[in-house]
Design a protein around this motif. Structure first.
Motif, mmCIF file in Angstrom:
data_model
loop_
_atom_site.group_PDB
_atom_site.id
_atom_site.type_symbol
_atom_site.label_atom_id
_atom_site.label_comp_id
_atom_site.label_asym_id
_atom_site.label_seq_id
_atom_site.Cartn_x
_atom_site.Cartn_y
_atom_site.Cartn_z
ATOM 1 N N ALA A 3 0.835 -1.206 0.000
ATOM 2 C CA ALA A 3 0.000 0.000 0.000
ATOM 3 C C ALA A 3 0.863 1.247 0.000
ATOM 4 O O ALA A 3 0.570 2.235 -0.684
ATOM 5 C CB ALA A 3 -0.922 -0.012 1.217
ATOM 6 N N GLN A 6 2.172 1.807 -3.357
ATOM 7 C CA GLN A 6 1.084 2.236 -4.238
ATOM 8 C C GLN A 6 0.801 3.716 -4.041
ATOM 9 O O GLN A 6 0.491 4.428 -4.981
ATOM 10 C CB GLN A 6 -0.174 1.425 -3.948
ATOM 11 C CG GLN A 6 -0.375 0.300 -4.938
ATOM 12 C CD GLN A 6 -1.617 -0.481 -4.642
ATOM 13 O OE1 GLN A 6 -1.877 -0.846 -3.498
ATOM 14 N NE2 GLN A 6 -2.409 -0.744 -5.662
ATOM 15 N N SER A 7 0.960 4.172 -2.792
ATOM 16 C CA SER A 7 0.700 5.580 -2.516
ATOM 17 C C SER A 7 1.760 6.454 -3.173
ATOM 18 O O SER A 7 1.570 7.653 -3.340
ATOM 19 C CB SER A 7 0.672 5.828 -1.002
ATOM 20 O OG SER A 7 1.971 5.700 -0.482
#
Lengths: 348, 205
Positions: A3, A6-7
């Motif tokens: 995550a 992905q950010s």
């Protein structure tokens, strides 16, 4: 971690890829450093038990001894015997070293701190540890020399024999935990005995299993008193006889990484992994990672202790212990544990 | 993307190592290539979601069977010239076996595609029920629906094992085995005697 990447604007696939690579490095690099330090610790403990000083020259308290040794072998020439089967001779140490690192992918270091949280975690560990024997066999055969070959034969027979009883011991643990996932096995041990003790080893039915697992682990990693594969009084240095330089170092590192893995398995399967030993809220203030590390180090001390105090087994005694003692006893305990769990309605 | 890449990687290595298993000149190399093929086949199974079978393949075949196999091959004294001479002689037999295997494979895939069995869907997806892990699904089937077959397979293996032991076991009367329990039971006072022999006289043991 996926995550997070992905950010940063990556696609899911790339984020997964990068975070996995980071995870592997986060495990492998500290592990290699840890192996270097654990070799030093092993020598220090061994020396202390023999009333010697051990390494104390390089760096403060000799702390840098392993790095000095590493540098030494790095600068040495790699000698390949002329009669050796070159390709396999060179691949063998790589196999040992790689396999020793691979199994760490499923070891939970903390709640959720696990590279690959798979359902078949324990089977994966078994599968990878059964691959470890190939490094030894390939080295023994490719060296084209008598002693390494004897050693390879011993190693394969020894590892296969003890894997059988390890399998049955693990079945007892899995029956009680109800899962093959290592993280869930750790969670199943929370307050396992009387609601206070975290760990299957405190359970009277599983305590004998733990003792057998510890001993089988020593046989599986070819540690003293079961180090018949490198029994220097009989086989020179066993399968490593013809190896020099970094190839030799790869065996060394692989061997200790395997020993650490066995210690980690002991901690994870029987002593509650990253859980504190007692189920008391205040103990949870210490991070799980620290508890895990302490348990691993404790088991490593036990391994060193045994190495320093117990004489080497004879080969027929080793086989007898594996097949005539551990196998029937562990099989009996599978029956007892599953019978107990059925009688108490554990599976209901 | 990674799935596709992993699939082609495993598939190519599996086929390539299977081919080299056959073509390798050294039988030990052959076995090592075979092991690589097993390992990559396990990788393919992980990709299809059959991780339990994959792990069993590695544990049983790579970890135990292939080790013993490798062992036997390493100890064999193989004459390569003789092997090559036998190739022409055995070629028709080999061809026949290959044709039978090919026919069976075509038949098997055909029957599977026809969808007569409820083992999974023909396209291979969703082989396990959603929400259930692989191990639970297999365990559920083995211990309920296929219980008889499972137990029968176990008994056949047990009989085979006992048969192998009976055939190879021989009782030798001229050797003295170590009796560990007897050794452990021994106490110092029954193992040693304190005697004060007279000078010049022997000691009865």
């Amino acid at each position: 971690m996926t995550a997070f990447f992905q950010s940063l604007g990556m696609s899911h696939d790339w984020a997964w890829f990068v975070s996995t690579i980071c995870g592997i490095l986060l495990i492998a690099l500290p592990l290699l450093l840890g192996v270097a330090m654990i070799i030093y610790a092993d020598r220090k403990i061994w020396a202390a038990m023999a009333l010697r000083r051990g390494p104390n020259v390089v760096g403060p308290f000799g702390l840098l001894q392993s790095f000095a040794d590493g540098l030494k072998v790095f600068l040495q020439e790699t000698i390949i015997p002329s009669a050796a089967n070159k390709g396999i001779f060179l691949i063998a140490p790589v196999v040992t070293f790689t396999v020793a690192l691979m199994a760490w992918a499923v070891i939970p270091f903390n709640s959720g701190a696990i590279l690959s949280d798979i359902n078949v975690g324990l089977l994966y560990v078994l599968a990878i540890s059964s691959l470890g024997v190939y490094g030894t066999i390939m080295a023994g055969w490719a060296s084209n020399s008598k002693y390494p070959f004897f050693s390879a034969m011993r190693a394969s027979a020894q590892m296969i024999s003890y894997e059988v009883s390890i399998g049955f011991i693990l079945i007892c643990v899995v029956l009680w935990a109800g899962t093959f996932n290592l993280n869930d096995i750790v969670k199943a041990q929370e307050g396992h005995v009387l609601g206070i003790f975290n760990g299957f080893a405190f359970n009277p039915l599983l305590f004998p299993m733990w003792v057998m697992f510890l001993i089988s682990g020593m046989a599986e990693t070819q540690r003293a008193p079961f180090d018949l594969t490198e029994a220097e009084s009989e086989l020179v240095a066993g399968y490593q006889t013809e190896y020099s330089s970094m190839a030799f170092a790869a065996y060394w590192l692989g061997e200790y990484a395997n020993v650490l893995l066995m210690c980690a398995l002991n901690a994870t399967l029987f002593f509650g992994g990253w859980l504190p030993p007692l189920d008391i809220p205040i103990l949870y203030l210490v991070p799980g990672f620290i508890w895990f590390l302490l348990k691993v180090l404790f088991f490593f001390f036990v391994f060193s202790w045994v190495k320093a105090t117990v004489p080497r087994y004879r080969y027929d005694q080793l086989m007898r212990l594996g097949w005539k003692v551990f196998l029937p006893v562990s099989l009996l305990f599978v029956v007892i544990v599953s019978g107990y769990l059925m009688a108490t309605g554990h599976f209901a | 993307m990674i799935h596709v890449f992993a699939f082609y990687l495993f598939a190519v290595i599996t086929i390539a190592s299977a081919v080299t298993t056959i073509t390798a000149r050294n039988p030990v190399h052959s076995v090592l290539w075979l092991i690589l093929a097993f390992f990559n086949a396990a990788g393919l199974m992980v990709l299809t979601g059959a991780e339990f079978i994959a792990m069993l393949l590695v544990i049983v075949y790579v970890g135990a069977v292939a080790v013993l196999f490798l062992f036997v091959v390493m100890m064999l004294d193989i004459d390569f010239a003789e092997l090559r001479a036998g190739f022409v002689k055995n070629f028709p037999l080999g061809l026949l076996v290959a044709i039978v295997l090919l026919a069976e494979m075509v038949l098997g895939i055909g029957a599977y595609r026809a969808g007569a069995m409820d083992l999974g869907t023909p396209d291979g997806a969703a082989a396990t029920p959603a929400g259930a892990s692989n191990i639970e699904a297999i365990g559920g089937l083995l211990y309920s629906r296929y219980l008889f077959l499972f137990e029968a397979a176990g008994i056949i293996l047990l009989v085979a094992m006992i048969g192998a032991i009976v055939l190879t076991h021989r009782q030798r009367s001229d050797t003295r085995g170590q009796k560990i329990s007897k050794q452990i039971m021994r106490r110092p006072d029954e193992a040693t005697v304190n005697v004060k022999p007279e000078v010049g006289k022997g000691v009865q043991l």
